[in-house]
Design a protein around this motif. Structure first.
Motif, PDB file in Angstrom:
ATOM      1  N   ALA A   3      -4.862  -5.806   8.397  1.00  0.00           N
ATOM      2  CA  ALA A   3      -4.926  -6.095   6.963  1.00  0.00           C
ATOM      3  C   ALA A   3      -5.203  -4.829   6.178  1.00  0.00           C
ATOM      4  O   ALA A   3      -5.797  -3.878   6.679  1.00  0.00           O
ATOM      5  N   ARG A   4      -4.780  -4.827   4.944  1.00  0.00           N
ATOM      6  CA  ARG A   4      -5.096  -3.774   3.986  1.00  0.00           C
ATOM      7  C   ARG A   4      -5.763  -4.439   2.795  1.00  0.00           C
ATOM      8  O   ARG A   4      -5.243  -5.413   2.248  1.00  0.00           O
ATOM      9  N   LEU A   5      -6.910  -3.917   2.423  1.00  0.00           N
ATOM     10  CA  LEU A   5      -7.672  -4.440   1.294  1.00  0.00           C
ATOM     11  C   LEU A   5      -7.494  -3.484   0.132  1.00  0.00           C
ATOM     12  O   LEU A   5      -7.872  -2.319   0.217  1.00  0.00           O
ATOM     13  N   GLY A   6      -6.900  -3.955  -0.947  1.00  0.00           N
ATOM     14  CA  GLY A   6      -6.628  -3.105  -2.099  1.00  0.00           C
ATOM     15  C   GLY A   6      -7.497  -3.445  -3.297  1.00  0.00           C
ATOM     16  O   GLY A   6      -7.931  -4.580  -3.459  1.00  0.00           O
ATOM     17  N   ARG A   7      -7.791  -2.413  -4.064  1.00  0.00           N
ATOM     18  CA  ARG A   7      -8.535  -2.589  -5.308  1.00  0.00           C
ATOM     19  C   ARG A   7      -7.777  -1.916  -6.430  1.00  0.00           C
ATOM     20  O   ARG A   7      -7.221  -0.832  -6.258  1.00  0.00           O
ATOM     21  N   HIS A   8      -7.801  -2.531  -7.583  1.00  0.00           N
ATOM     22  CA  HIS A   8      -7.072  -2.010  -8.739  1.00  0.00           C
ATOM     23  C   HIS A   8      -7.784  -0.808  -9.340  1.00  0.00           C
ATOM     24  O   HIS A   8      -8.954  -0.559  -9.090  1.00  0.00           O
ATOM     25  N   GLY A   9      -7.058  -0.077 -10.158  1.00  0.00           N
ATOM     26  CA  GLY A   9      -7.617   1.079 -10.857  1.00  0.00           C
ATOM     27  C   GLY A   9      -8.037   0.712 -12.274  1.00  0.00           C
ATOM     28  O   GLY A   9      -8.546  -0.364 -12.518  1.00  0.00           O
ATOM     29  N   SER A  10      -7.804   1.594 -13.195  1.00  0.00           N
ATOM     30  CA  SER A  10      -8.089   1.425 -14.628  1.00  0.00           C
ATOM     31  C   SER A  10      -9.475   1.907 -15.032  1.00  0.00           C
ATOM     32  O   SER A  10     -10.125   1.326 -15.892  1.00  0.00           O
ATOM     33  N   GLY A  11      -9.933   2.975 -14.412  1.00  0.00           N
ATOM     34  CA  GLY A  11     -11.128   3.658 -14.862  1.00  0.00           C
ATOM     35  C   GLY A  11     -12.422   2.876 -14.827  1.00  0.00           C
ATOM     36  O   GLY A  11     -13.299   3.113 -15.650  1.00  0.00           O
ATOM     37  N   GLU A  19      -2.755  -6.887 -10.478  1.00  0.00           N
ATOM     38  CA  GLU A  19      -1.951  -5.691 -10.756  1.00  0.00           C
ATOM     39  C   GLU A  19      -1.349  -5.099  -9.489  1.00  0.00           C
ATOM     40  O   GLU A  19      -0.279  -4.504  -9.520  1.00  0.00           O
ATOM     41  N   LEU A  20      -2.038  -5.248  -8.368  1.00  0.00           N
ATOM     42  CA  LEU A  20      -1.576  -4.634  -7.128  1.00  0.00           C
ATOM     43  C   LEU A  20      -0.260  -5.225  -6.639  1.00  0.00           C
ATOM     44  O   LEU A  20       0.488  -4.556  -5.950  1.00  0.00           O
ATOM     45  N   GLN A  21       0.017  -6.457  -6.988  1.00  0.00           N
ATOM     46  CA  GLN A  21       1.254  -7.092  -6.540  1.00  0.00           C
ATOM     47  C   GLN A  21       2.487  -6.480  -7.194  1.00  0.00           C
ATOM     48  O   GLN A  21       3.604  -6.726  -6.746  1.00  0.00           O
ATOM     49  N   ARG A  22       2.299  -5.674  -8.232  1.00  0.00           N
ATOM     50  CA  ARG A  22       3.432  -5.085  -8.942  1.00  0.00           C
ATOM     51  C   ARG A  22       3.757  -3.664  -8.504  1.00  0.00           C
ATOM     52  O   ARG A  22       4.653  -3.047  -9.057  1.00  0.00           O
ATOM     53  N   GLN A  32       6.006  -4.108   6.553  1.00  0.00           N
ATOM     54  CA  GLN A  32       5.599  -3.458   7.797  1.00  0.00           C
ATOM     55  C   GLN A  32       4.725  -4.366   8.666  1.00  0.00           C
ATOM     56  O   GLN A  32       4.233  -3.953   9.707  1.00  0.00           O
ATOM     57  N   GLY A  33       4.503  -5.593   8.209  1.00  0.00           N
ATOM     58  CA  GLY A  33       3.759  -6.554   9.014  1.00  0.00           C
ATOM     59  C   GLY A  33       2.268  -6.614   8.746  1.00  0.00           C
ATOM     60  O   GLY A  33       1.532  -7.241   9.508  1.00  0.00           O
ATOM     61  N   PHE A  34       1.810  -5.983   7.684  1.00  0.00           N
ATOM     62  CA  PHE A  34       0.400  -6.057   7.325  1.00  0.00           C
ATOM     63  C   PHE A  34       0.134  -7.275   6.447  1.00  0.00           C
ATOM     64  O   PHE A  34       0.999  -7.683   5.671  1.00  0.00           O
ATOM     65  N   ALA A  35      -1.036  -7.830   6.576  1.00  0.00           N
ATOM     66  CA  ALA A  35      -1.524  -8.778   5.573  1.00  0.00           C
ATOM     67  C   ALA A  35      -2.160  -7.915   4.487  1.00  0.00           C
ATOM     68  O   ALA A  35      -2.787  -6.899   4.779  1.00  0.00           O
ATOM     69  N   VAL A  36      -1.984  -8.299   3.244  1.00  0.00           N
ATOM     70  CA  VAL A  36      -2.530  -7.522   2.140  1.00  0.00           C
ATOM     71  C   VAL A  36      -3.453  -8.411   1.326  1.00  0.00           C
ATOM     72  O   VAL A  36      -3.081  -9.513   0.940  1.00  0.00           O
ATOM     73  N   ALA A  37      -4.662  -7.944   1.111  1.00  0.00           N
ATOM     74  CA  ALA A  37      -5.639  -8.676   0.310  1.00  0.00           C
ATOM     75  C   ALA A  37      -5.980  -7.833  -0.908  1.00  0.00           C
ATOM     76  O   ALA A  37      -6.033  -6.607  -0.833  1.00  0.00           O
ATOM     77  N   SER A  38      -6.181  -8.491  -2.016  1.00  0.00           N
ATOM     78  CA  SER A  38      -6.605  -7.772  -3.217  1.00  0.00           C
ATOM     79  C   SER A  38      -7.862  -8.432  -3.760  1.00  0.00           C
ATOM     80  O   SER A  38      -8.032  -9.637  -3.664  1.00  0.00           O
ATOM     81  N   VAL A  39      -8.742  -7.605  -4.286  1.00  0.00           N
ATOM     82  CA  VAL A  39     -10.014  -8.110  -4.788  1.00  0.00           C
ATOM     83  C   VAL A  39     -10.303  -7.522  -6.162  1.00  0.00           C
ATOM     84  O   VAL A  39      -9.885  -6.417  -6.480  1.00  0.00           O
ATOM     85  N   ALA A  83      -9.912   4.194  -9.880  1.00  0.00           N
ATOM     86  CA  ALA A  83     -11.259   3.721  -9.523  1.00  0.00           C
ATOM     87  C   ALA A  83     -11.236   2.930  -8.216  1.00  0.00           C
ATOM     88  O   ALA A  83     -12.142   3.045  -7.389  1.00  0.00           O
ATOM     89  N   GLY A  84     -10.208   2.130  -8.015  1.00  0.00           N
ATOM     90  CA  GLY A  84     -10.099   1.368  -6.772  1.00  0.00           C
ATOM     91  C   GLY A  84      -9.972   2.273  -5.558  1.00  0.00           C
ATOM     92  O   GLY A  84     -10.521   1.993  -4.495  1.00  0.00           O
ATOM     93  N   GLY A  85      -9.270   3.387  -5.709  1.00  0.00           N
ATOM     94  CA  GLY A  85      -9.143   4.354  -4.628  1.00  0.00           C
ATOM     95  C   GLY A  85     -10.450   5.077  -4.344  1.00  0.00           C
ATOM     96  O   GLY A  85     -10.715   5.482  -3.218  1.00  0.00           O
ATOM     97  N   GLN A  86     -11.270   5.251  -5.343  1.00  0.00           N
ATOM     98  CA  GLN A  86     -12.565   5.907  -5.150  1.00  0.00           C
ATOM     99  C   GLN A  86     -13.519   5.040  -4.323  1.00  0.00           C
ATOM    100  O   GLN A  86     -14.432   5.560  -3.678  1.00  0.00           O
ATOM    101  N   LEU A  87     -13.315   3.743  -4.348  1.00  0.00           N
ATOM    102  CA  LEU A  87     -14.207   2.858  -3.607  1.00  0.00           C
ATOM    103  C   LEU A  87     -14.025   2.984  -2.093  1.00  0.00           C
ATOM    104  O   LEU A  87     -14.964   2.730  -1.340  1.00  0.00           O
ATOM    105  N   ALA A  88     -12.836   3.370  -1.634  1.00  0.00           N
ATOM    106  CA  ALA A  88     -12.605   3.488  -0.186  1.00  0.00           C
ATOM    107  C   ALA A  88     -13.490   4.560   0.445  1.00  0.00           C
ATOM    108  O   ALA A  88     -14.199   4.275   1.410  1.00  0.00           O
ATOM    109  N   PRO A  89     -13.514   5.807  -0.054  1.00  0.00           N
ATOM    110  CA  PRO A  89     -14.403   6.791   0.572  1.00  0.00           C
ATOM    111  C   PRO A  89     -15.885   6.478   0.356  1.00  0.00           C
ATOM    112  O   PRO A  89     -16.715   6.779   1.210  1.00  0.00           O
TER     113      PRO A  89
END
Length: 115
Positions: A3-11, A19-22, A32-39, A83-89
């Protein structure tokens, strides 16, 4: 299934998990066969940092605890923009520290999509 867990941006102050679905990466991961979750995470107008990290950790716990419902294997990658990308590290940095134990605070569980 991984799975891949995604978070949106926007400061940190706007945005929504839908938004991630777009974006092209969403479709690419699914193909590629991943499940994708958004929060969603609590925006900075409603809660101060580090509330958002606690919510990301809680989302990961939710996916691990309920992954069998979606055919997940427990392996979860994090991604996002701005901002969503900053949460991963940040999530990686606080792993294993008891002070950073996940707290679920009126946040909805992730939306999980599979192909």
């Amino acid at each position: 299934m991984k799975a891949r867990l995604g978070r949106h941006g926007s400061g940190w102050s706007a945005g929504d998990k839908s938004e991630l679905q777009r974006i092209p990466e969403w479709t690419s991961l699914l193909s590629q066969g991943f499940a994708v979750a958004s929060v969603n995470y609590t925006l900075s107008t409603s809660a101060k940092f580090p509330q958002q990290i606690h919510e990301v950790k809680a989302s990961i716990r939710y996916l691990r605890a309920n992954g069998f419902r979606y055919g997940l294997n427990g392996r979860i990658g994090l991604w996002g923009g701005s901002a969503g990308g900053q949460l991963a590290p940040w999530r990686a940095r606080v792993a294993g520290f008891p002070r950073w134990k996940a707290r679920w605070v009126d946040a909805a569980p992730p939306a999980v999509f599979r192909r």
